[in-house]
Design an enzyme around this catalytic site. Structure first.
Site, PDB file in Angstrom:
ATOM      1  N   ARG A 236       0.858  -1.180   0.000  1.00  0.00           N
ATOM      2  CA  ARG A 236       0.000   0.000   0.000  1.00  0.00           C
ATOM      3  C   ARG A 236       0.897   1.233   0.000  1.00  0.00           C
ATOM      4  O   ARG A 236       1.970   1.233   0.624  1.00  0.00           O
ATOM      5  CB  ARG A 236      -0.915   0.019   1.234  1.00  0.00           C
ATOM      6  N   GLU A 265      -4.280   7.372  -5.655  1.00  0.00           N
ATOM      7  CA  GLU A 265      -4.305   6.688  -6.940  1.00  0.00           C
ATOM      8  C   GLU A 265      -5.559   7.054  -7.733  1.00  0.00           C
ATOM      9  O   GLU A 265      -6.656   6.989  -7.187  1.00  0.00           O
ATOM     10  CB  GLU A 265      -4.230   5.175  -6.716  1.00  0.00           C
ATOM     11  N   HIS A 287      -0.026   0.357 -10.025  1.00  0.00           N
ATOM     12  CA  HIS A 287      -0.838  -0.565  -9.210  1.00  0.00           C
ATOM     13  C   HIS A 287      -1.310  -1.762 -10.045  1.00  0.00           C
ATOM     14  O   HIS A 287      -2.502  -2.088 -10.090  1.00  0.00           O
ATOM     15  CB  HIS A 287      -2.028   0.160  -8.583  1.00  0.00           C
TER      16      HIS A 287
END
Length: 320
Positions: A236, A265, A287
């Site tokens: 994370r 994000e 990601h």
């Protein structure tokens, strides 16, 4: 009696070419590529099941949905859902577990090879014409470090941490699992956190983000590491102080960093990592460590099975 209505709020989080299996019971299916906060209530006010990956479902919204029976999170993390509000309103919540145990470790190892062997930096040297002007058949401008025999420090000993350890051992790395930061005693099979920082040639993060782990890796931790070490974060974004990481790369406190997750994000150019993306020892991906085709196919199969199990009155991957 009307059919149960199932609404997928952010279908675009699943690549279009990935097939979503059909549910084995009659229902209405509605999906949206994306959903803004302002659109949520109108889209799910009469839903029986809501599927969300990252769309936030707050308590005050959940309490306005009398028909809602299940929130099926199409991810492992469920911090975008108010769990206490779901519990208070007798709404079940499920998540996806164990689907990326091949994809994430492979992404970590790919980053390790790229950074330890400075592949990106050498590619850029060629793109900039440095090798061509050197007159030499080979061209050494960056350290090249072997992977086999190096030490991998892993923070987080869950499914992904263990799977990463197995793959690392297969390519000859020595693996250390870090004890929790600040722990007074060290569990069997673990190494004190500070000791792992000092010994690791590569540090990879696979722990949850919470009050105890926020900014787990900051300026002090980075200065503790070897100057030849690499940090990988596929966990994370908030686990690492992003500004401190950039400073450590520029000052030579560490040799490289691979980052797949960000504090916000999608990240924008105000993020210190994106603002310094041209650094030759910084490797950024958006990601996607979890997102091999096989992993996403497994994810959607589990998602549909979670909903089908709920319809049958069974508990599967239940958070609430």
């Amino acid at each position: 009696m009307s059919l149960p209505k199932i609404v997928f709020l952010d279908r675009a989080t699943i690549p279009a070419h990935i097939h979503v299996p059909h549910l084995p019971f009659d229902h209405q299916w509605v999906e949206y590529d994306t959903t803004t906060p302002e659109q949520v209530i109108e889209r799910i006010y009469d839903a029986t099941v809501v599927i969300t990956n990252k769309v936030v479902l707050k308590g005050e919204l959940i309490s306005q949905l009398p028909d809602l029976k299940l929130i099926a999170v199409s991810a492992t993390g469920y911090n975008n859902v108010d769990i206490e509000a779901c519990r208070a309103n007798n709404i079940a919540v499920t998540n996806i577990q164990g689907y990326a145990t091949q994809s994430v470790p492979e992404h970590v190892v790919a980053m390790i090879f790229a950074l330890r062997r400075n592949l990106f930096a050498y590619h850029q040297d060629i793109a900039d014409g440095h090798w061509q002007r050197s007159g030499q058949f080979c061209f050494f401008t960056h350290p090249i470090n072997d992977i086999a025999g190096s030490t991998l420090g892993i923070v987080g000993s869950g499914t992904l941490g263990q799977a990463t350890a197995s793959l690392a051992k297969a390519i000859g790395m020595h693996v250390l699992f870090a004890e929790r930061k600040g722990a007074k005693a060290c569990r069997e099979g673990f190494t004190p956190f500070e000791q792992v920082l000092k010994q690791a040639d590569v540090l990879t993060l696979h722990c949850p983000l919470n009050e105890q782990t926020e900014s787990l890796i900051g300026a002090d931790e980075l200065k503790t590491m070897k100057s030849s070490a690499v940090v990988i974060n596929t966990g994370r974004g908030g686990l690492v102080d992003e500004s401190a990481l950039v400073n450590a790369l520029k000052q030579g406190d560490i040799a490289g960093a691979g980052v797949d997750v960000f504090t916000q994000e999608p990240a924008d150019n105000s993020n210190p990592l994106l603002a310094n993306s041209a650094l030759p020892n910084l490797l950024l991906t958006p990601h996607v460590a979890w997102g091999s085709d096989s992993a996403i196919s497994k994810l959607v199969a589990i998602l549909i099975d979670n909903i089908a199990a709920f319809e049958r009155g069974e508990q599967q991957n239940r958070i609430v």
